[in-house]
Motif scaffolding. Structure first.
Motif, mmCIF file in Angstrom:
data_model
loop_
_atom_site.group_PDB
_atom_site.id
_atom_site.type_symbol
_atom_site.label_atom_id
_atom_site.label_comp_id
_atom_site.label_asym_id
_atom_site.label_seq_id
_atom_site.Cartn_x
_atom_site.Cartn_y
_atom_site.Cartn_z
ATOM 1 N N LEU A 61 -17.061 6.014 -2.665
ATOM 2 C CA LEU A 61 -16.996 7.376 -3.179
ATOM 3 C C LEU A 61 -15.707 7.616 -3.942
ATOM 4 N N ARG A 64 -15.987 6.506 -7.409
ATOM 5 C CA ARG A 64 -16.766 7.399 -8.268
ATOM 6 C C ARG A 64 -15.987 8.658 -8.609
ATOM 7 N N ILE A 106 -24.902 13.345 0.811
ATOM 8 C CA ILE A 106 -24.859 12.719 -0.514
ATOM 9 C C ILE A 106 -26.054 11.788 -0.626
ATOM 10 N N VAL A 108 -27.980 9.052 -2.852
ATOM 11 C CA VAL A 108 -27.820 8.080 -3.930
ATOM 12 C C VAL A 108 -29.203 7.851 -4.541
ATOM 13 N N GLN A 110 -31.004 6.021 -6.614
ATOM 14 C CA GLN A 110 -30.816 4.753 -7.314
ATOM 15 C C GLN A 110 -31.813 4.538 -8.437
ATOM 16 N N THR A 121 -25.939 10.467 -8.188
ATOM 17 C CA THR A 121 -25.704 10.972 -6.836
ATOM 18 C C THR A 121 -25.935 12.477 -6.798
ATOM 19 N N GLU A 122 -26.299 12.989 -5.609
ATOM 20 C CA GLU A 122 -26.515 14.415 -5.393
ATOM 21 C C GLU A 122 -25.747 14.831 -4.150
ATOM 22 N N GLY A 162 -21.802 14.236 -9.018
ATOM 23 C CA GLY A 162 -23.175 14.369 -9.516
ATOM 24 C C GLY A 162 -23.702 15.776 -9.350
#
Length: 759
Positions: A61, A64, A106, A108, A110, A121-122, A162
């Motif tokens: 993380l 990112r 979170i 992912v 993909q 990502t959310e 994201g």
């Protein structure tokens, strides 16, 4: 080798090429799906291993976000969209003031993250308390998003994480300058940050279980410019009942479509477009008095397409379509344009004022007395070519063509309908020039009791000062079916309420007496008085009618003489021509009456001449001093032939009681008679009093029962409602002098007592 040894090369047909292309794409898609399935399988197996190494998740993380990431605990779950990380007490940033997000998830994504418009990502947060607030400068901002408690830019951090998803949050909307203070129990929000660009979608509920409002936001967080959309396909206006009232009014019923588009500039709303198609709309207003039920008003269908632009200090709004009401003839307000702020104005080609006045009656912007009257009177008018412009606290100009102004009677107050004309106004007052082609109806059930129809020609002006409103006219011609009135003067309405002050003079043309009953003020006059007037005024014409009323109606009926302080004056003077007046039901009517008639304060007087049963009456007086305790008095003096007077008495109630005595008499010659009557008209009044005298000078009397003839009869006779007496008449019988007595009444039992002669 020869050309024949090599076969010719021919291109593949298009159909076969498409078949090979589809087959290749299918193999490629199958290969991708196999790889994705293989990745899913490997990821689902490795995810529990990642859960046992939270430091590696934090490092991923951090890579990112570009900042240190810390959390207290992590749980993992594999979903159809990808791995889901549940993080307790998520913190992003360095030092003692990191960006504290709290408990979060979170995801992912993909596979979906491979698409250009989706995030890899959310970040999911649940149960936030958000506040949408407008400050005094008009800027809107959201408080309560993750990380807003730190000094760092939370949106910059969220951009790296994201898409932000907020579910089951609560929203508090505050705009003190607009009077908005409300709470939404639930909103669900999805937001993406891409540099300065912020995009969000939202569902918001006014009440749990209702259909949510769908909203979308797209704006530049640097400049604060952007757009907002909000709408409901099937709105239930009951959900808005808890919102702040606008001028005391709030919708409580209605269903249909609601949509709005908002333009943002510098974090401020400077433009709105609204569209609505609603049915069964009902509004609720403010109670007229504390504890009273709130009034409501049904509007029926409402169709709206309008735009608003500006700020609270200066704004403009225009309704390209605004229609209120159901059926074939809804109230049309299309084209209405309104401006507000320091400079205000209104323009409309056609404006139906009735629904606007109905809403004004609901709200608390007007006084309780005006609201009550507006609601009960259903006041309205159609305004054409409306133009209003002005500066707050300064100059103002307005003009409009008024069509069909109407208001119904309320209580003891009158109503009118059909008033039309041209209206101009400024800050000092207004002027109305009436349309003389319009038929106006004046309806005063408590007063006149009948509807009067007429036309108006002239103008009236109105102005407002510290004492209240004043309405005056220099000359107004009222042309009715039975009479024509030229009026001048005015009415003053005090600022503190109460009864108005009148200063009006009027000249009325020739009118039939039979029209007078249409102008009795029934709620101020006793019923018995009105019944007598209706029966008494049987024919003739009124001429030279002049009316004056001046004074405060608190002092009505103006019985006191006017003074410098001004108790008031009410007087109507008229001339009766060829009148037919019946003062008492059992007595003959007065014919050919030519008299002066005066109504003053709460009474009337009449003085003139006429005929009674063919007998000339050179003096005729009648009157009622006070209608409230009405007593009619009549006085008459007749001169003429004694036979005619005797015939008149035969038409009176005396004939029913003493017919034989009166029928036996014949009379000729000169006579002079007087008649007086007092007739109480109030409830429980005593019997009427009637009396009179007859003076004979050289008359001739005949008594047919005894075949007697008397000449040169001189003397007086008296009569009342019980009979008549003629004692000591000087007569000549066959040339001899004598004395004659005639009597009729309840005390006379024998015909001989009714006739005695001493010769």
């Amino acid at each position: 080798m020869s050309d024949a040894a090599h076969p010719a090369h021919h291109p593949l047909p298009p159909r076969r090429r498409w078949r090979l292309l589809r087959r290749g794409l299918g193999y490629a898609l199958a290969s991708v799906l196999v790889l994705l399935a293989l990745g899913n399988g490997i990821g689902s197996q490795l995810l529990p291993l990642a859960e046992r190494h939270p430091d590696r998740i934090a490092a991923w993380l951090q890579a990112r976000v570009g900042q240190p990431v810390a959390f207290d605990r992590v749980e993992t779950e594999w979903t159809r969209r990808g791995p889901l990380l549940r993080l307790d007490n998520l913190r992003i940033g360095r030092g003692d003031a990191p960006l504290r997000i709290g408990d979060a998830e979170i995801l992912v994504a993909q596979y979906a993250g491979l698409l250009p418009w989706r995030s890899f990502t959310e970040l999911r947060v649940r149960g936030l308390d958000l506040t949408l607030e407008r400050d005094d400068s008009g800027r809107w901002q959201v408080r309560g998003l993750p990380g807003q408690q730190s000094q760092a830019d939370p949106l910059a951090t969220l951009e790296r994480l994201g898409e932000l998803q907020v579910s089951h949050a609560r929203l508090h909307v505050r705009a003190p300058a607009l009077g908005i203070e409300t709470r939404l129990p639930r909103i669900d929000l999805r937001m993406q940050v891409a540099g300065k660009r912020v995009r969000a979608g939202m569902h918001a509920w006014f009440r749990t279980g209702d259909q949510p409002i769908a909203a979308a936001i797209d704006f530049d967080r640097g400049t604060g410019d952007g757009q907002v959309y909000a709408g409901l396909r099937d709105a239930d206006l009951r959900a808005f009942a808890g919102l702040p009232r606008i001028a005391g009014v709030v919708p409580v019923a209605g269903r249909g479509r609601l949509r709005a588009w908002l333009d943002l500039h510098g974090h401020r709303i400077d433009g709105v477009r609204a569209s609505a198609m609603l049915e069964g709309v009902m509004l609720q207003g403010a109670p007229l008095v504390a504890g009273a039920p709130a009034p409501t008003r049904s509007l029926g269908a409402v169709s709206l397409d309008a735009r608003w632009r500006g700020t609270l200090r200066q704004w403009q709004a225009q309704a390209t379509r605004l229609r209120i009401g159901s059926g074939r003839t809804p109230d049309v307000l299309d084209g209405l344009a309104v401006a507000g702020g320091e400079r205000y104005g209104l323009r409309a080609a056609r404006l139906d004022a009735e629904p606007l006045l109905a809403v004004l009656a609901l709200g608390d912007a007007a006084s309780p007395r005006l609201r009550q009257w507006l609601a009960a009177s259903s006041a309205g008018a159609v305004l054409e070519d409306v133009a209003v412009s002005g500066v707050r606290g300064g100059a103002m100009q307005a003009r409009a063509r008024v069509r069909g102004l109407h208001f119904a009677p309320v209580g003891n107050s009158p109503g009118m309908r059909g008033v039309s004309g041209d209206l101009v106004a400024d800050a000092a007052g207004m002027r109305m020039r009436f349309d003389r082609a319009a038929d106006v109806a004046f309806d005063w059930p408590a007063g006149f009791g009948v509807v009067h129809t007429f036309t108006l020609d002239g103008e009236a002006v109105a102005w407002h000062d510290v004492d209240g409103w004043t309405v005056r006219t220099a000359g107004l011609a009222i042309d009715g079916r039975d009479l024509k009135i030229d009026a001048r003067g005015g009415i003053g309405f005090p600022a503190g309420g109460g009864r108005p002050r009148l200063d009006i003079a009027a000249d009325i043309g020739e009118a039939p007496i039979k029209a007078a009953p249409g102008f009795w003020i029934h709620h101020l006059m006793p019923k018995a008085t009105i019944a007598w007037l209706d029966a008494a005024l049987q024919g003739g014409r009124l001429r030279d009618v002049h009316a004056v009323v001046a004074g405060d109606l608190r002092d009505w009926p103006f019985r006191d003489e006017p003074t410098a302080a001004g108790a008031g004056l009410f007087r109507i003077d008229a001339r009766i021509e060829d009148g037919l007046l019946k003062f008492q039901r059992d007595w003959p009517a007065a014919e050919g009456v030519d008299a002066a008639l005066r109504f003053q304060a709460d009474g009337f007087t009449l003085a003139g001449a006429g005929r009674l049963a063919g007998v000339p009456i050179p003096l005729l007086k009648a009157g009622i001093p006070r209608f409230g305790h009405a007593e009619l008095s009549v006085e008459a003096r007749a001169t003429g032939d004694a036979g005619a007077m005797l015939a008149m008495l035969r038409k009176s109630p005396l004939q029913r009681e003493y017919g034989p005595t009166m029928d036996a008499l014949r009379a000729t010659g000169a006579a002079d008679a007087g008649f007086r009557m007092r007739l109480p008209l109030y409830h429980g009044a005593p019997s009427p009093q009637i009396d009179g005298t007859v003076a004979l000078a050289g008359a001739r009397l005949e008594e047919t029962r005894w075949d007697l003839v008397f000449d040169g009869v001189q003397g007086n006779a008296r009569f009342d409602r019980l009979g008549f007496v003629a004692d000591g008449l000087q007569v000549r019988y066959a040339g001899l002098p004598g004395v004659l007595s005639l009597r009729a009444g309840p005390h006379v039992r024998d015909p001989k007592q009714a006739f005695e002669a001493d010769l």
